[in-house]
Design a protein around this motif. Sequence first.
Motif, short mmCIF file in Angstrom:
data_model
loop_
_atom_site.label_atom_id
_atom_site.label_comp_id
_atom_site.label_asym_id
_atom_site.label_seq_id
_atom_site.Cartn_x
_atom_site.Cartn_y
_atom_site.Cartn_z
N ILE A 1 -7.99 -9.45 -3.70
CA ILE A 1 -8.15 -8.05 -4.09
C ILE A 1 -6.84 -7.59 -4.71
O ILE A 1 -5.84 -7.41 -4.02
CB ILE A 1 -8.51 -7.17 -2.87
CG1 ILE A 1 -9.79 -7.66 -2.22
CG2 ILE A 1 -8.60 -5.71 -3.29
CD1 ILE A 1 -10.14 -6.96 -0.92
N PRO A 2 -6.82 -7.39 -6.04
CA PRO A 2 -5.60 -6.91 -6.67
C PRO A 2 -5.40 -5.42 -6.44
O PRO A 2 -6.35 -4.64 -6.55
CB PRO A 2 -5.82 -7.21 -8.16
CG PRO A 2 -7.29 -7.29 -8.33
CD PRO A 2 -7.87 -7.70 -7.01
N VAL A 3 -4.19 -5.04 -6.08
CA VAL A 3 -3.87 -3.64 -5.83
C VAL A 3 -2.70 -3.21 -6.72
O VAL A 3 -1.90 -4.03 -7.15
CB VAL A 3 -3.53 -3.39 -4.34
CG1 VAL A 3 -4.74 -3.69 -3.46
CG2 VAL A 3 -2.33 -4.20 -3.88
N THR A 4 -2.62 -1.92 -6.98
CA THR A 4 -1.55 -1.38 -7.81
C THR A 4 -0.21 -1.46 -7.11
O THR A 4 0.79 -1.86 -7.70
CB THR A 4 -1.86 0.08 -8.18
OG1 THR A 4 -3.12 0.13 -8.86
CG2 THR A 4 -0.79 0.66 -9.08
N ASP A 5 -0.18 -1.05 -5.84
CA ASP A 5 1.07 -0.96 -5.08
C ASP A 5 0.85 -1.59 -3.71
O ASP A 5 0.17 -1.02 -2.86
CB ASP A 5 1.48 0.51 -4.96
CG ASP A 5 2.77 0.73 -4.21
OD1 ASP A 5 3.17 -0.12 -3.39
OD2 ASP A 5 3.39 1.78 -4.45
N TYR A 6 1.41 -2.76 -3.49
CA TYR A 6 1.23 -3.50 -2.23
C TYR A 6 1.64 -2.65 -1.02
O TYR A 6 0.89 -2.57 -0.04
CB TYR A 6 2.05 -4.80 -2.28
CG TYR A 6 2.14 -5.51 -0.96
CD1 TYR A 6 1.10 -6.33 -0.53
CD2 TYR A 6 3.25 -5.36 -0.13
CE1 TYR A 6 1.17 -6.98 0.70
CE2 TYR A 6 3.33 -6.01 1.09
CZ TYR A 6 2.28 -6.82 1.50
OH TYR A 6 2.36 -7.46 2.70
#
Length: 113
Positions: free
Chosen positions: A9-14
Amino acid sequence: MALDLFAGIPVTDYDAALPWYEQFFGRQPSFLPNSIEAVWEVAEHRYVYIVEDPERAGNALVLLFVDDLGTRVAEIARRSIEPTKRETYEGGVTKVSYRDTDGNETSFGGGSG
């Protein structure tokens, strides 16, 4: 042949996404491979992970099919996360979906919900 499954799941801000996923899964990650990834083992040899990747964030679709759908949904609700969508299909299969702040969808499916 051994088989492990990793659903990303790619996220903008880890750093911003990690607390939501810890709350969603009800626990800290199973392991942290590096400073921008967190991995949860959701069943033996089956993993869901988040990774900071702003260009691809918001487009993930993950479905976990479980035997205890009603229990899972209730546990997540007790952690103050409500589903964004609930669908029932022919044959009594239910899909309950959740969205993170980037819009990624993680769903649970099962026979009742």
